[in-house]
Write an enzyme that holds these catalytic residues in place. Structure first.
Site, PDB file in Angstrom:
ATOM      1  N   CYS A   7      33.812  22.302 -39.118  1.00 33.37           N
ATOM      2  CA  CYS A   7      34.826  22.396 -40.180  1.00 33.37           C
ATOM      3  C   CYS A   7      34.912  21.069 -40.939  1.00 33.37           C
ATOM      4  O   CYS A   7      35.128  21.053 -42.153  1.00 33.37           O
ATOM      5  CB  CYS A   7      36.185  22.773 -39.596  1.00 33.37           C
ATOM      6  SG  CYS A   7      36.330  24.537 -39.194  1.00 33.37           S
ATOM      7  N   HIS A  46      36.236  29.724 -39.671  1.00 34.75           N
ATOM      8  CA  HIS A  46      36.094  29.287 -38.283  1.00 34.75           C
ATOM      9  C   HIS A  46      36.234  30.454 -37.306  1.00 34.75           C
ATOM     10  O   HIS A  46      37.330  30.924 -37.042  1.00 34.75           O
ATOM     11  CB  HIS A  46      37.121  28.203 -37.947  1.00 34.75           C
ATOM     12  CG  HIS A  46      36.968  27.668 -36.551  1.00 34.75           C
ATOM     13  ND1 HIS A  46      36.293  26.493 -36.262  1.00 34.75           N
ATOM     14  CD2 HIS A  46      37.367  28.169 -35.361  1.00 34.75           C
ATOM     15  CE1 HIS A  46      36.307  26.299 -34.954  1.00 34.75           C
ATOM     16  NE2 HIS A  46      36.953  27.306 -34.386  1.00 34.75           N
ATOM     17  N   HIS A  99      27.608  29.536 -35.191  1.00 36.67           N
ATOM     18  CA  HIS A  99      26.461  29.001 -35.946  1.00 36.67           C
ATOM     19  C   HIS A  99      25.178  29.608 -35.402  1.00 36.67           C
ATOM     20  O   HIS A  99      25.098  30.007 -34.241  1.00 36.67           O
ATOM     21  CB  HIS A  99      26.409  27.471 -35.864  1.00 36.67           C
ATOM     22  CG  HIS A  99      26.357  26.934 -34.459  1.00 36.67           C
ATOM     23  ND1 HIS A  99      27.488  26.820 -33.678  1.00 36.67           N
ATOM     24  CD2 HIS A  99      25.325  26.498 -33.690  1.00 36.67           C
ATOM     25  CE1 HIS A  99      27.148  26.326 -32.495  1.00 36.67           C
ATOM     26  NE2 HIS A  99      25.838  26.136 -32.475  1.00 36.67           N
ATOM     27  N   HIS A 101      21.072  28.862 -35.103  1.00 41.26           N
ATOM     28  CA  HIS A 101      19.997  27.875 -35.185  1.00 41.26           C
ATOM     29  C   HIS A 101      18.777  28.538 -35.812  1.00 41.26           C
ATOM     30  O   HIS A 101      18.359  29.620 -35.359  1.00 41.26           O
ATOM     31  CB  HIS A 101      19.595  27.399 -33.786  1.00 41.26           C
ATOM     32  CG  HIS A 101      20.676  26.733 -32.991  1.00 41.26           C
ATOM     33  ND1 HIS A 101      20.680  25.377 -32.724  1.00 41.26           N
ATOM     34  CD2 HIS A 101      21.786  27.234 -32.386  1.00 41.26           C
ATOM     35  CE1 HIS A 101      21.745  25.078 -31.991  1.00 41.26           C
ATOM     36  NE2 HIS A 101      22.427  26.191 -31.765  1.00 41.26           N
TER      37      HIS A 101
HETATM   38  P1  AMP Z   1      25.190  24.832 -29.606  1.00 33.33           P
HETATM   39  O1  AMP Z   1      24.692  24.362 -28.256  1.00 33.33           O
HETATM   40  O2  AMP Z   1      24.618  26.160 -29.994  1.00 33.33           O
HETATM   41  O3  AMP Z   1      26.706  24.774 -29.696  1.00 33.33           O
HETATM   42  O4  AMP Z   1      24.586  23.818 -30.649  1.00 33.33           O
HETATM   43  C1  AMP Z   1      25.314  22.843 -31.317  1.00 33.33           C
HETATM   44  C2  AMP Z   1      24.324  22.066 -32.128  1.00 33.33           C
HETATM   45  O5  AMP Z   1      25.061  21.290 -33.061  1.00 33.33           O
HETATM   46  C3  AMP Z   1      23.469  21.088 -31.314  1.00 33.33           C
HETATM   47  O6  AMP Z   1      22.090  21.405 -31.512  1.00 33.33           O
HETATM   48  C4  AMP Z   1      23.833  19.726 -31.872  1.00 33.33           C
HETATM   49  O7  AMP Z   1      22.733  18.850 -31.940  1.00 33.33           O
HETATM   50  C5  AMP Z   1      24.372  20.088 -33.251  1.00 33.33           C
HETATM   51  N1  AMP Z   1      25.308  19.132 -33.820  1.00 33.33           N
HETATM   52  C6  AMP Z   1      26.378  18.564 -33.213  1.00 33.33           C
HETATM   53  N2  AMP Z   1      27.022  17.762 -34.080  1.00 33.33           N
HETATM   54  C7  AMP Z   1      26.346  17.814 -35.247  1.00 33.33           C
HETATM   55  C8  AMP Z   1      26.509  17.203 -36.514  1.00 33.33           C
HETATM   56  N3  AMP Z   1      27.518  16.344 -36.766  1.00 33.33           N
HETATM   57  N4  AMP Z   1      25.625  17.487 -37.497  1.00 33.33           N
HETATM   58  C9  AMP Z   1      24.619  18.348 -37.266  1.00 33.33           C
HETATM   59  N5  AMP Z   1      24.399  18.957 -36.087  1.00 33.33           N
HETATM   60  C10 AMP Z   1      25.255  18.707 -35.098  1.00 33.33           C
HETATM   61 ZN    ZN Z   2      35.257  25.066 -37.259  1.00 31.41          ZN
END
Ligand code: AMP
Ligand code: ZN
Length: 110
Positions: A7, A46, A99, A101
């Protein structure tokens, strides 16, 4: 939502390497990439995870899916990418904002 890192990226309170944005979706590069191409596609609203996406919300669900396709195309990885969403802590979810990937440029199992 307060204290949500995604967010905060959406609100421009912290920086993000943004590759796509429209009214309802943003996509930015993962800060700790696990592949040569590693981008997160994130609905601006969110939701904690896919579990929280309202069942009838076909608009958001469809928009997210098409955004994934379009971002992959923009990144030049069409025809060779994986889409992953970690749903809940037991599945490895660390950031509790829905999110997806996009991972490409490397072989993944499974
Ligand atoms: P998940 O394990 O699916 O919750 O993945 C969260 C992802 O967010 C991880 O791959 C992190 O490297 C990524 N992440 C965390 N903080 C940031 C950020 N500030 N900018 C970009 N990616 C992020
Ligand atoms: Zn959020």
């Amino acid at each position: 939502m307060q204290n949500c890192i995604f967010c905060k990226i959406i609100a421009r309170e912290i920086p993000g390497d943004i590759v796509f944005e429209d009214d309802s979706i943003i996509a930015f590069r993962d800060i700790q990439p696990l592949a040569p191409v590693h981008v997160l596609v994130v609905p601006k609203e969110h939701y904690r995870s896919l579990d929280e996406l309202p069942s009838g919300d076909l608009l958001n669900a469809g928009n997210i899916l098409l955004a994934i396709k379009n971002v992959a195309e923009q990144l030049g990885v069409s025809g060779g990418y994986k889409v992953v969403t970690n749903c809940g802590e037991p599945a490895g979810q660390v950031v509790p904002h829905l999110h997806f990937h996009i991972l490409a440029g490397k072989k993944f199992v499974p």
